[in-house]
Design a protein around this motif. Structure first.
Motif, PDB file in Angstrom:
ATOM      1  N   ASP A   1      -4.928   6.246  16.454  1.00 49.03           N
ATOM      2  CA  ASP A   1      -3.962   7.565  16.230  1.00 49.03           C
ATOM      3  C   ASP A   1      -4.108   8.229  14.682  1.00 49.03           C
ATOM      4  O   ASP A   1      -4.344   9.114  14.580  1.00 49.03           O
ATOM      5  N   ARG A   2      -3.827   6.971  13.916  1.00 49.34           N
ATOM      6  CA  ARG A   2      -3.788   7.402  12.431  1.00 49.34           C
ATOM      7  C   ARG A   2      -4.963   7.699  11.896  1.00 49.34           C
ATOM      8  O   ARG A   2      -5.133   8.698  11.040  1.00 49.34           O
TER       9      ARG A   2
ATOM     10  N   GLU B   1      -5.827  11.472  12.973  1.00 51.19           N
ATOM     11  CA  GLU B   1      -5.120  12.137  12.138  1.00 51.19           C
ATOM     12  C   GLU B   1      -5.586  12.521  10.806  1.00 51.19           C
ATOM     13  O   GLU B   1      -5.564  13.526  10.204  1.00 51.19           O
TER      14      GLU B   1
ATOM     15  N   THR C   1      -7.809   7.391   3.350  1.00 52.73           N
ATOM     16  CA  THR C   1      -6.760   6.822   4.058  1.00 52.73           C
ATOM     17  C   THR C   1      -6.894   5.396   4.100  1.00 52.73           C
ATOM     18  O   THR C   1      -8.109   5.055   4.658  1.00 52.73           O
TER      19      THR C   1
ATOM     20  N   LEU D   1      -5.296   1.825   5.733  1.00 50.29           N
ATOM     21  CA  LEU D   1      -4.361   1.665   6.878  1.00 50.29           C
ATOM     22  C   LEU D   1      -4.407  -0.016   6.969  1.00 50.29           C
ATOM     23  O   LEU D   1      -5.421  -0.767   6.986  1.00 50.29           O
TER      24      LEU D   1
ATOM     25  N   ASP E   1       4.441   2.626  10.293  1.00 53.33           N
ATOM     26  CA  ASP E   1       4.721   2.421  11.691  1.00 53.33           C
ATOM     27  C   ASP E   1       5.138   1.032  11.794  1.00 53.33           C
ATOM     28  O   ASP E   1       4.451  -0.077  11.334  1.00 53.33           O
TER      29      ASP E   1
ATOM     30  N   SER F   1       0.506   3.096   5.783  1.00 48.96           N
ATOM     31  CA  SER F   1      -0.581   3.960   5.496  1.00 48.96           C
ATOM     32  C   SER F   1      -0.639   4.542   4.001  1.00 48.96           C
ATOM     33  O   SER F   1       0.559   4.719   3.378  1.00 48.96           O
TER      34      SER F   1
END
Length: 287
Positions: free
Chosen positions: A90-91, A94, A185, A187, A230, A282
């Motif tokens: 998901d991240r 995005e 990004t 993660l 998250d 993130s």
């Protein structure tokens, strides 16, 4: 009659373009079963499709063993960490990305999930364990894998990654920053304080450091800005065999024969309720 030789799985061209010679830093060219730079340094591509770029020994008990990798495959196939894999996908979706680097990819479980979500993305799996990358190289057709020690400067071009994954793996903030493009990004997945409660209490497993999140934030402060966090917490019921796999797939496996851990693990004969707890942080690359 001799059976025909199995051909090696090819590395995606985008992965070859992103890699650099680990001896001199030059670009690499792809041959039938090798990568080679213009200075003549050559690296064989294994039949399974990964390339080993190491040219020095690694410290003992650094890389996952074949037994640890097999345990991880058994455990992950049971689906207990699927919510985490889906959250990472998901991240990444995005963030939008064409090239994903997984630093400490293991068997490629999380990177493959991200690539399945992103039909045009290419992935590079880095890990110090050749046993793990034998699996990772075949986890997805758009994934290429290279054996490397993440504590050392990576044989990867600067600014090539849109997204960089780091899941329960060594952290090298300087290389995170160099390999990510500006605005890319990062993660980072770390276990929560209660991760594997129930199993950890019963077996006396290694603890999660109280200040681990603070140390992560401090380490990344110079080159990254936080972009959200998250938390995934749940409870699962493990069979004795699944409990054993959960222990054998991680760093506790290196200490199995110390302090009676093996005996305590063998003593589990009934299903056991275990807490799962993950923190997914993130960050955006500055500069």
């Amino acid at each position: 009659m001799t059976s025909p030789k199995t051909s090696a799985k090819s590395l995606p061209s985008a992965v070859v373009a992103a890699l650099r010679c680990s001896v001199c830093g030059e670009r690499l060219r792809h041959g039938d079963h090798w990568l080679r730079c213009d200075r003549g340094h050559s690296f064989d591509i294994a039949r399974q499709g990964y390339v080993n770029l190491l040219h020095a020994k690694i410290p003992a008990k650094t890389a996952d063993t074949g037994e640890m990798v097999a345990a991880r495959v058994r455990f992950l196939e049971a689906g207990y960490y699927t919510p985490l894999a889906d959250l990472l996908a998901d991240r990444a979706e995005e963030a939008g990305c064409d090239f994903v680097v997984d630093a400490g990819a293991g068997t490629g479980y999380y990177l493959a999930r991200v690539l399945r979500r992103l039909p045009n993305a290419i992935g590079l799996a880095l890990d110090v364990s050749a046993a793990a990358l034998r699996r990772a190289a075949r986890a997805h057709p758009r994934l290429g894998a290279a054996v490397w020690n993440l504590w050392q400067p990576w044989p990867v071009s600067s600014g090539v990654a849109d997204v960089l994954l780091n899941v329960f793996a060594p952290r090298n903030p300087g290389e995170f920053h160099r390999v990510l493009r500006p605005g890319g990004t990062l993660l980072v997945v770390a276990p929560g304080q209660r991760h594997l409660d129930g199993l950890a209490d019963t077996l006396g497993l290694l603890d999660v450091a109280d200040d681990k999140q603070r140390r992560l934030t401090d380490a990344l402060a110079q080159g990254f800005t936080p972009h959200g966090e998250d938390r995934l917490d749940g409870t699962v019921t493990l069979t004795p065999e699944q409990a054993r796999a959960a222990v054998l797939m991680g760093p506790n496996a290196h200490h199995l024969h110390r302090g009676g851990l093996a005996a305590r693990l063998d003593a589990i004969r009934e299903p056991i309720e275990v807490t799962t707890s993950f923190r997914v942080s993130s960050y955006r690359r500055l500069g």
